[in-house]
Each structure stands twice: as C-alpha cells, then as structure tokens.
Design a protein around this motif. Structure first.
Motif, PDB file in Angstrom:
ATOM      1  N   PHE A 138      12.970   0.985   1.647  1.00 35.81           N
ATOM      2  CA  PHE A 138      12.927   0.657   3.068  1.00 35.81           C
ATOM      3  C   PHE A 138      11.575   0.015   3.317  1.00 35.81           C
ATOM      4  N   ASN A 139      11.553  -1.066   4.104  1.00 39.06           N
ATOM      5  CA  ASN A 139      10.336  -1.850   4.252  1.00 39.06           C
ATOM      6  C   ASN A 139      10.049  -2.176   5.716  1.00 39.06           C
ATOM      7  N   ILE A 140       8.770  -2.090   6.070  1.00 37.38           N
ATOM      8  CA  ILE A 140       8.293  -2.557   7.367  1.00 37.38           C
ATOM      9  C   ILE A 140       7.389  -3.751   7.090  1.00 37.38           C
ATOM     10  N   LYS A 141       7.801  -4.917   7.554  1.00 39.11           N
ATOM     11  CA  LYS A 141       7.020  -6.137   7.342  1.00 39.11           C
ATOM     12  C   LYS A 141       6.504  -6.579   8.703  1.00 39.11           C
ATOM     13  N   SER A 156       8.705   2.030   1.197  1.00 37.50           N
ATOM     14  CA  SER A 156       8.988   3.413   0.811  1.00 37.50           C
ATOM     15  C   SER A 156      10.261   3.444  -0.021  1.00 37.50           C
ATOM     16  N   PRO A 157      10.289   4.210  -1.109  1.00 39.48           N
ATOM     17  CA  PRO A 157      11.546   4.378  -1.847  1.00 39.48           C
ATOM     18  C   PRO A 157      12.606   5.015  -0.944  1.00 39.48           C
ATOM     19  N   LEU A 158      13.850   4.630  -1.137  1.00 39.37           N
ATOM     20  CA  LEU A 158      14.969   5.170  -0.379  1.00 39.37           C
ATOM     21  C   LEU A 158      15.966   5.746  -1.384  1.00 39.37           C
ATOM     22  N   PHE A 190       2.906   7.918   5.878  1.00 44.63           N
ATOM     23  CA  PHE A 190       2.714   8.789   4.716  1.00 44.63           C
ATOM     24  C   PHE A 190       3.663   8.514   3.564  1.00 44.63           C
ATOM     25  N   ASN A 191       4.877   8.063   3.845  1.00 46.80           N
ATOM     26  CA  ASN A 191       5.825   7.792   2.770  1.00 46.80           C
ATOM     27  C   ASN A 191       5.794   6.339   2.314  1.00 46.80           C
ATOM     28  N   PHE A 192       4.805   5.562   2.782  1.00 50.74           N
ATOM     29  CA  PHE A 192       4.790   4.126   2.527  1.00 50.74           C
ATOM     30  C   PHE A 192       3.507   3.703   1.825  1.00 50.74           C
ATOM     31  N   THR A 193       3.633   2.626   1.044  1.00 48.48           N
ATOM     32  CA  THR A 193       2.465   1.961   0.469  1.00 48.48           C
ATOM     33  C   THR A 193       2.429   0.532   0.993  1.00 48.48           C
ATOM     34  N   GLY A 194       1.224   0.004   1.220  1.00 47.25           N
ATOM     35  CA  GLY A 194       1.087  -1.296   1.847  1.00 47.25           C
ATOM     36  C   GLY A 194       0.573  -2.371   0.919  1.00 47.25           C
ATOM     37  N   THR A 195       1.104  -3.583   1.079  1.00 43.39           N
ATOM     38  CA  THR A 195       0.619  -4.761   0.369  1.00 43.39           C
ATOM     39  C   THR A 195       0.577  -5.926   1.359  1.00 43.39           C
ATOM     40  N   ALA A 196      -0.145  -6.967   1.008  1.00 39.18           N
ATOM     41  CA  ALA A 196      -0.226  -8.135   1.886  1.00 39.18           C
ATOM     42  C   ALA A 196       1.139  -8.813   1.992  1.00 39.18           C
ATOM     43  N   TRP A 197       1.379  -9.408   3.168  1.00 36.67           N
ATOM     44  CA  TRP A 197       2.670 -10.074   3.405  1.00 36.67           C
ATOM     45  C   TRP A 197       2.444 -11.249   4.347  1.00 36.67           C
ATOM     46  N   ASN A 198       3.020 -12.399   4.008  1.00 33.21           N
ATOM     47  CA  ASN A 198       2.854 -13.564   4.873  1.00 33.21           C
ATOM     48  C   ASN A 198       4.186 -14.109   5.361  1.00 33.21           C
TER      49      ASN A 198
END
Length: 592
Positions: free
Chosen positions: A155-158, A166-168, A183-191
């Motif tokens: 599952f992704n929030i962009k 986050s894994p689902l 807390f259940n998410f890791t962040g990376t850059a997104w354009n």
C-alpha cells in the motif's frame, strides 16, 4: 518564564476571588438584591436538567475520524479505483459481491508484472506537528484479497515528492489489514502523481486478481487533548499525537440492563482500537471489560441513541452540544433524537421522548448555527426555546481582563438577527455584573475550580496542580446561593453546574511531571463514592437554580463523565435520576 507568569497571574486571581467571597459570604443572601441598583425579576421558565455532550471522540473508523478523509472511503463500487498504472496484459476491472476486482495477466515478471489500483490524492491530508515536525498519524483499514501467493502487495501514499510504502499481507480470502502512517511505512523520494495505490508485483507468471471490498481512512478526533501516544526523548515529554494508549479517566461501557418504552437501551462502549502502534516507555496498559462492545465513537448512531435514551431515563431534559463547530455534528445527533421521538410517538401509550438541545460555543459562531437550525423544521422543533426564542450558551463571556465593549456590539447583532434569543453567558464567579445586563442568564462551567479554591466539602479530597492534597470548608452552597441572588437581581436565569468529580491527569500532568503543559497542569477533585455529585446537586437545588447543568455526560479526558463506564457502571445516572426528579418538582430534600 511565560508559564511562571501565568501561574502567578492565576494565583493572584484566586486570592482575589477568596477575598471577594469572604466579603460576599458575610452578607446575608436576602440582602444582596437590595444592594443592586434597578433590581429586575428573572423570567419564569421551566426547570431543566442539562448535560454537556461532547461529540469530538472520533475514532479512525467512525464518522468524526473519517471526516477529514471523507473522499477517500471506499466500499467496493465500480468507480472506486483506477487501474491505469498497471502494465499487465488484459487488465480489466469489475465488481464481484460488493468488491472492486482488478485482473491482469503477467507473462514476464520484468516487463508486465505490475497490477495497480489507484486513487487521486491531491486532497489527501498529511499534517505535521508544528513543534516537533513529526507526522500526525493516519489510520487505514483495508478489507482485501489476492488470488495468488506469487505476488507481493504494497500500500502506497504518494504525496508531496515522497512515496511512503507499507507491505500489505493479503491472502486468497478477504481479511482486514490495519496500517498506521507513519509507523508501518518507509519513505523514498517520488516525483510522480499524488495518489494512493495498492500495488501487486508478480514473482511468477500467471493470472492475477486483486480485490478490495472496503478501505477506511481516518484520524483521531481532538487528538491534542484526548490521547498521549509517545515519549519524545529529545524533548523529555509525552507528545499528544493520536493514540497508543487510552488517555481517558474511564472505559465507556454500557450493557442493556436499563430499558425504556422502546425496550432495552442498546449496548455500546469501550475505548480501544485494532491498530498496532509504537509507544514510548511507561505506557499504561488498557484494561478492557470482559465483554467487548466495539470502538467508542461519539458520532456513531448506536452510541448516540443509547446516550440520548439513557439521558432521558436519567431525567436529563436538555442536551448541551459542546462546541459543534460544523452543523453536520449537530444534525447527526438530532437526527437520531428525531427518530427516537417518532418511535416513542408511534407507541401511542402516553410515553414520550421530549429531550431538547442547546448550543454551547463562542458567540461569534452562534448566528450561523442558529440560522441553520431555523432552516429545518424538525431541528427547530427539537431546539430549546424560552418564550419562543432559541436558547444559546455563549462562552467564555465576561472574563476578568476583557472589557464590556468587546461583547456589547456582538451580542446586539445576535439579538437583531435572532428575535427573542435567550443568551446564557458562561462567565466566572463572582459574576461580572455589567455582563449580566447584556445577558438573559448566567452559567459557570468550572465548579471544580471552586473546589480547588477551598469551597468544597471537607470530606472530598482535592489534588492541586502541584499534586498536593487539600480539603474544603463546606462553603459551596453559600457561594451558589450568593451567586443566585446576584444573577436573579439582574433579572437573569441562574444555571448552576454540578459535577461528579474531575481527574484530567491523563492528559494534563501535575506541575513538573512529563505531561505538565505549564499553562494548564492537571488537578483532581475526588468523586468520594458519589459524595461530590450529591453535594453539588444539593448546593445547586438549594440555591434556587432554574437550570442545572451536569459537567459532564462524557468529557472523558477531563474525568467528569457520568456516562456508564466499566468502572462505575450506571451508578451516576441512577443518582442523576433521583436528583432530577427533585429538580423537576422544584423541591429540595436535604441529604441525610
């Protein structure tokens, strides 16, 4: 430094009040009206018992919690998701048994192994705490499945140049998955595009089917005061971001052991939730009652129905809607009340449901709320009126440092806009008499403050804001009676406040403790097994108050609730039922 000045100012104010009441209590109450120029006669009104109802306990899956994210709730309709981000072959979507289903074929896991469901997220709210820069929590509950184990699902929030993933962990059967951002998410850059996505990545070739029956997105209502959740090691303090553990005085819990003309009143209660969250050291454990009744949400229709029917059973005539900052909050509660009223009326057995409503809010908001009430006949019928004019509780009014002129023009505008309006001002004790000339009634919300200043019963223990115990001199009745005389001499209605006790130390620590907010440290007024409730009722009735307001029905984080709880059961609403019958008859029976 500012906090020290605030406390010194508060201390000086308390000393001033003590000096005032030493003088006032030396004067017989019957002589006070004689001392006031142009004594007036208060209006003849029905005696009412009111209770403060707070509607801000919003849980992520409840109506208030979902309000900010109303456009991101999904229930399996054909238009719920887009699939344009997929690169599998023969991508299609349909609905099957109230679930949105996307299908596709992977023939090469490198070039066409991606199946994606998406929602535009330009309006998706992701606020941060201004002091710490930490993200406020957002809660997701997804009921989903995938037909194959040969795919990983995320599952992704962009949003805002970042992609949070986050894994689902889905299976071939539908299951509820609970995620907490961040807390259940890791962040990376997104354009890329702002969107929420569910993405399946194939690990083997084959046909894939990704299905979502529902997605709920929400946050905790009134987060900054109702809950503390983690310990900030750098600041050395608890941060009041949405919850890890319950930060209320009691566990709401009611089972159907009380009935009215409609039958057993519905069960409801419990402060808990299914999300797993991170917390800091020394987090207290939530002890649940034996029977789990679901998440307590104060805008849940089942909870509202139970609350309103219990109030009516307990002799509460009027619900004071506390700070209904948008009209939909009021209508959610009043729609349930109207439905209950119609069902009572349909019985045709002389039973009735006559509960009324009033607003409590800042005076600047009142005109808009009243215009909206008047626009709908059944809301208007449910609203409390005096001599045909709507009643409003405006607060705070007449604070010590605020001049009369701040209110005169604003109050006049309200009166011109709403003919016959009956304005009850939430002031302070002693009443500011120039404000009484602008108002139709007087109300003081914080009876607990009089206990802290030493007017309470000597058998009731009070803990001051530094944690030290104190006991009163038994003068609360005299304070109420003197206040009543002043208010009535100005031709105003007196609305006295009764309390079962207070304990707000779950959100406001004693001075010098981690939860100390400096400006507002915690205090406790003991319940003393019901003595505090009985004592304040006794004082209010004896003072001749036309209206009695209970603080509160459910202000749980302040520990003033009489709402049924696992700890106290229905003890306080049973006491309320006894006292309310005396208020309705206008009689006073001394406690023995």
């Amino acid at each position: 430094m500012a906090s020290v000045e605030k406390r010194m100012e508060k201390s000086g104010f308390q000393k001033g009040m003590i000096i005032f009441w030493i003088a006032m209590l030396a004067i017989p109450a019957v002589l006070i009206p004689v001392m006031i120029k142009d004594t007036k006669t208060p209006p003849v009104v029905e005696r009412y018992v009111m209770a403060n109802l707070y509607t801000w306990y919003g849980t992520p899956t409840g109506p208030l919690g979902q309000h900010t994210y109303m456009y991101f709730q999904r229930n399996g309709s054909a238009t719920d998701w887009g699939v344009s981000g997929s690169n599998m072959s023969r991508v299609a979507n349909t609905t099957v048994q109230s679930a949105f289903v996307a299908t596709g074929e992977c023939t090469n896991i490198v070039t066409n192994g991606h199946l994606e469901l998406s929602i535009p997220a330009d309006g998706f709210s992701m606020p941060k705490d201004r002091k710490t820069g930490t993200w406020y929590r957002v809660y997701f509950a997804l009921n989903a499945s995938i037909n194959s184990t040969d795919a990983s699902v995320t599952f992704n929030i962009k949003k805002g140049g970042m992609k949070f993933t986050s894994p689902l962990p889905l299976s071939i059967s539908f299951s509820m998955i609970y995620l907490v951002f961040p807390f259940n998410f890791t962040g990376t850059a997104w354009n890329g595009t702002n969107e929420l996505t569910i993405e399946a990545t194939a690990t083997a070739v084959g046909n894939f089917s990704l299905a979502v029956a529902s997605m709920s997105v929400g946050s905790w209502g009134h987060y900054h005061e109702d809950y503390h959740t983690y310990y900030d090691m750098g600041l050395g303090t608890w941060m009041n971001d949405p919850p890890f553990s319950k930060a209320t005085d009691k566990n709401v819990h009611f089972t159907s052991n009380i009935s009215d003309a409609l039958g057993p009143i519905p069960s409801y209660g419990n402060y808990t939730h299914p999300w797993t969250e991170l917390g800091g050291p020394d987090m207290e454990q939530v002890v649940l009652p034996n029977s789990y009744l679901g998440i307590y949400d104060s805008l849940d229709p089942v909870a509202i129905e139970a609350q309103l029917r219990l109030m009516w059973w307990a002799g509460i005539d009027v619900v004071m809607l506390m700070h209904p900052n948008y009209f939909e909050v009021a209508t959610t509660v009043m729609d349930v009340a109207w439905n209950i009223k119609e069902r009572f009326d349909a019985l045709k057995n002389n039973s009735n449901f006559g509960i009324k409503f009033v607003y409590y809010n800042n005076w600047e908001r009142m005109s808009d709320l009243l215009y909206q009430i008047r626009s709908y006949a059944h809301y208007n019928d449910l609203y409390l009126k005096v001599n045909g004019g709507p009643v409003i509780y405006v607060g705070p009014t007449g604070l010590l440092e605020e001049p009369y002129a701040n209110y005169a023009n604003g109050f006049d505008a309200i009166r011109q806009a709403h003919h016959g309006v009956c304005m009850i001002g939430d002031g302070y004790i002693p009443p500011k008499e120039e404000m009484l000339d602008l108002l139709d009634g007087f109300y003081f919300y914080d009876t607990s403050g009089l206990f802290r200043q030493g007017y309470g019963d000597p058998h009731i223990t009070v803990y001051q804001d530094d944690g030290s115990p104190s006991w009163g001199q038994g003068k609360l009745g005299e304070v109420f009676t003197a206040t009543s005389s002043i208010v009535h001499a100005h031709g105003c209605i007196y609305a006295a406040t009764v309390i079962p006790g207070l304990d707000n130390t779950c959100v406001h620590g004693f001075a010098g403790t981690p939860l100390d907010e400096a400006v507002r440290p915690g205090t406790i007024v003991g319940r003393a097994g019901g003595l505090t409730f009985n004592y304040t009722w006794q004082c209010a009735v004896a003072a001749g108050a036309e209206w009695i307001t209970i603080t509160s029905w459910n202000e749980l984080h302040e520990g003033t609730e009489i709402e049924p709880t696992a700890e106290n059961g229905t003890f306080y609403i049973e006491l309320c039922r006894t006292w309310s019958s005396q208020q309705a008859r206008g009689v006073f029976k001394p406690l023995t």
